[in-house]
Write a protein that holds these residues in place. Structure first.
Motif, mmCIF file in Angstrom:
data_model
loop_
_atom_site.group_PDB
_atom_site.id
_atom_site.type_symbol
_atom_site.label_atom_id
_atom_site.label_comp_id
_atom_site.label_asym_id
_atom_site.label_seq_id
_atom_site.Cartn_x
_atom_site.Cartn_y
_atom_site.Cartn_z
ATOM 1 N N MET A 39 0.830 -1.204 0.000
ATOM 2 C CA MET A 39 0.000 0.000 0.000
ATOM 3 C C MET A 39 0.870 1.261 0.000
ATOM 4 O O MET A 39 0.555 2.240 -0.695
ATOM 5 C CB MET A 39 -0.949 0.000 1.193
ATOM 6 N N ALA A 40 1.947 1.255 0.757
ATOM 7 C CA ALA A 40 2.833 2.422 0.782
ATOM 8 C C ALA A 40 3.459 2.668 -0.584
ATOM 9 O O ALA A 40 3.555 3.821 -1.044
ATOM 10 C CB ALA A 40 3.920 2.232 1.838
ATOM 11 N N LEU A 41 3.889 1.606 -1.256
ATOM 12 C CA LEU A 41 4.482 1.756 -2.582
ATOM 13 C C LEU A 41 3.447 2.247 -3.591
ATOM 14 O O LEU A 41 3.752 3.077 -4.457
ATOM 15 C CB LEU A 41 5.090 0.434 -3.038
ATOM 16 N N ALA A 42 2.215 1.735 -3.476
ATOM 17 C CA ALA A 42 1.155 2.212 -4.368
ATOM 18 C C ALA A 42 0.862 3.681 -4.111
ATOM 19 O O ALA A 42 0.705 4.475 -5.057
ATOM 20 C CB ALA A 42 -0.104 1.374 -4.176
ATOM 21 N N VAL A 76 -14.621 4.808 -1.959
ATOM 22 C CA VAL A 76 -15.286 5.423 -3.106
ATOM 23 C C VAL A 76 -15.463 4.375 -4.200
ATOM 24 O O VAL A 76 -14.672 3.441 -4.305
ATOM 25 C CB VAL A 76 -14.470 6.644 -3.615
ATOM 26 N N GLY A 77 -16.505 4.518 -4.985
ATOM 27 C CA GLY A 77 -16.754 3.592 -6.082
ATOM 28 C C GLY A 77 -17.021 4.323 -7.380
ATOM 29 O O GLY A 77 -17.502 5.459 -7.384
ATOM 30 N N GLU A 78 -16.731 3.656 -8.485
ATOM 31 C CA GLU A 78 -17.036 4.235 -9.792
ATOM 32 C C GLU A 78 -18.536 4.409 -9.965
ATOM 33 O O GLU A 78 -18.994 5.338 -10.646
ATOM 34 C CB GLU A 78 -16.486 3.336 -10.900
ATOM 35 N N TYR A 120 -19.521 1.388 -4.859
ATOM 36 C CA TYR A 120 -19.304 1.993 -3.544
ATOM 37 C C TYR A 120 -19.894 1.121 -2.452
ATOM 38 O O TYR A 120 -19.251 0.873 -1.421
ATOM 39 C CB TYR A 120 -19.914 3.398 -3.498
ATOM 40 N N ARG A 121 -21.103 0.644 -2.652
ATOM 41 C CA ARG A 121 -21.745 -0.169 -1.631
ATOM 42 C C ARG A 121 -20.979 -1.469 -1.387
ATOM 43 O O ARG A 121 -20.886 -1.945 -0.255
ATOM 44 C CB ARG A 121 -23.196 -0.454 -2.021
ATOM 45 N N ARG A 122 -20.412 -2.045 -2.423
ATOM 46 C CA ARG A 122 -19.608 -3.254 -2.253
ATOM 47 C C ARG A 122 -18.368 -2.952 -1.417
ATOM 48 O O ARG A 122 -18.005 -3.739 -0.533
ATOM 49 C CB ARG A 122 -19.201 -3.823 -3.620
ATOM 50 N N ARG A 123 -17.741 -1.829 -1.688
ATOM 51 C CA ARG A 123 -16.539 -1.483 -0.930
ATOM 52 C C ARG A 123 -16.880 -1.165 0.528
ATOM 53 O O ARG A 123 -16.134 -1.521 1.440
ATOM 54 C CB ARG A 123 -15.821 -0.301 -1.585
ATOM 55 N N ALA A 124 -17.979 -0.469 0.753
ATOM 56 C CA ALA A 124 -18.387 -0.174 2.125
ATOM 57 C C ALA A 124 -18.669 -1.466 2.890
ATOM 58 O O ALA A 124 -18.284 -1.611 4.057
ATOM 59 C CB ALA A 124 -19.608 0.736 2.126
ATOM 60 N N ALA A 125 -19.333 -2.418 2.237
ATOM 61 C CA ALA A 125 -19.626 -3.696 2.888
ATOM 62 C C ALA A 125 -18.343 -4.458 3.204
ATOM 63 O O ALA A 125 -18.243 -5.127 4.238
ATOM 64 C CB ALA A 125 -20.530 -4.542 1.990
ATOM 65 N N ASP A 158 -6.377 -5.207 0.812
ATOM 66 C CA ASP A 158 -6.412 -5.998 -0.412
ATOM 67 C C ASP A 158 -7.017 -5.239 -1.581
ATOM 68 O O ASP A 158 -7.079 -5.755 -2.695
ATOM 69 C CB ASP A 158 -7.218 -7.285 -0.174
ATOM 70 N N ASP A 159 -7.439 -4.004 -1.347
ATOM 71 C CA ASP A 159 -8.087 -3.209 -2.391
ATOM 72 C C ASP A 159 -7.233 -1.990 -2.721
ATOM 73 O O ASP A 159 -7.521 -0.870 -2.302
ATOM 74 C CB ASP A 159 -9.486 -2.782 -1.940
ATOM 75 N N LEU A 160 -6.168 -2.220 -3.492
ATOM 76 C CA LEU A 160 -5.330 -1.095 -3.905
ATOM 77 C C LEU A 160 -5.952 -0.336 -5.070
ATOM 78 O O LEU A 160 -5.527 0.777 -5.376
ATOM 79 C CB LEU A 160 -3.933 -1.595 -4.279
ATOM 80 N N GLU A 161 -6.975 -0.931 -5.694
ATOM 81 C CA GLU A 161 -7.630 -0.239 -6.795
ATOM 82 C C GLU A 161 -8.334 1.028 -6.335
ATOM 83 O O GLU A 161 -8.477 1.981 -7.112
ATOM 84 C CB GLU A 161 -8.628 -1.170 -7.480
ATOM 85 N N VAL A 162 -8.760 1.071 -5.072
ATOM 86 C CA VAL A 162 -9.425 2.281 -4.594
ATOM 87 C C VAL A 162 -8.428 3.438 -4.529
ATOM 88 O O VAL A 162 -8.793 4.600 -4.764
ATOM 89 C CB VAL A 162 -10.107 2.044 -3.228
#
Length: 306
Positions: free
Chosen positions: A21-24, A233-235, A240-245, A289-293
């Motif tokens: 995460m730090a490198l990202a 945040v979600g596209e 967004y709701r999936r990420r919040a869950a 596990d979600d570096l895409e956010v």
């Protein structure tokens, strides 16, 4: 506005996940990577177990090159101030002068009992003396000696080594205390941080610190004013709701009390924080596990505040 990534590794993150995460965050241009200083999870199994903040930051200092590194915040109960001064100075040197140092009283009694660490009922006096000791050690000229005699700590004839690269190391004082916290921020802090608070609470806390700075004879504009809020945040609204869950947060509550929603909603929310005077924003990201956010925030949110 500066955007910083703020993590909670005690909830379940290995060093390797923190490094990723730090490198990202560094690659994507975020200003800093910060972590909490906790030893016990507040939910879930916390596997693989806690990692020490300053051991972790020392390793990250050698594996990153530009991003700033710090704690929000180091718990004074875990370390003697003399040792903390040595640790932070060493990591500052290891990073080439990229450390920022947040210090607080600690609050989670259970983690202290779990690891056999004393947890005094009254800690604010300890905080004031730790700030005096740490800054005093760093400010002592090379070749000089530092002594201190307080109600809680006594140092005699210390060589006050090693020295950090930065002079001074930026110090962060945070919290929503109504009198003593603003006074400490005015006296010691480079930055004042308000964690997990409403807009009204943030505005009131900033006002108290500005008044305290004036009373101390300091320009209130010489402090950086920051906030920390749980973020995702979600596209789309569904994303967004999936990420919040995934981080066990109710989407409506997170949008109301933190920073959550679609890109447009998050940009609007952060715009409101900027109007309150927030200059630096700590985005508390809970899913390692979600570096895409991070990619989404860097590509779609941050540019709105360039």
């Amino acid at each position: 506005m500066k955007f910083r990534i703020f993590t909670e590794p005690q909830m379940g993150a290995s060093y390797e996940q923190q490094l990723a995460m730090a490198l990202a965050a560094e690659r994507l241009g975020f200003d800093a990577f910060f972590r909490s200083d906790h030893l016990l999870t507040m939910g879930g199994d916390g596997m693989p177990g806690p990692t020490d903040s300053w051991v972790t930051l020392g390793a990250l200092a050698r594996e990153t090159s530009t991003i700033r590194l710090g704690t929000l915040v180091t718990s004074l109960t875990f370390r003697h101030p003399g040792l903390t001064a040595i640790q932070v100075a060493q990591v500052d040197a290891m990073s080439g002068g990229r450390v920022e140092f947040g210090l607080g009283t600690g609050w989670f009694a259970a983690e202290h009992s779990a690891y056999g660490i004393p947890f005094p009922a009254q800690r604010f006096g300890l905080l004031e003396e730790q700030l005096e000791v740490i800054t005093g050690l760093w400010a002592t000229p090379l070749g000089g000696r530092f002594s201190f005699e307080g109600d809680h700590y006594t140092l005699q004839d210390s060589p006050a080594l090693p020295k950090p690269v930065q002079d001074p190391v930026p110090i962060i004082v945070g919290g929503t205390g109504r009198s003593r916290t603003p006074a400490l921020a005015a006296r010691f802090a480079h930055e004042y941080n308000v964690p997990f608070s409403t807009n009204e609470e943030i505005a009131e806390a900033f006002g108290r610190v500005r008044r305290a700075a004036e009373e101390f004879g300091r320009d209130p504009g010489s402090l950086v004013y920051s906030a920390a809020l749980t973020t995702t945040v979600g596209e789309t609204d569904a994303a967004y709701r999936r990420r919040a869950a995934a981080i066990d947060h109710d989407p409506a509550e997170l949008a109301r009390e933190g920073i959550g929603g679609t890109v447009a909603e998050v940009v609007d929310r952060i715009g409101g924080l900027a109007e309150l005077g927030v200059e630096t924003l700590y985005l508390q990201l809970l899913d390692f596990d979600d570096l895409e956010v991070l990619e989404l925030i860097a590509a779609e949110v941050v540019p709105a505040f360039a």
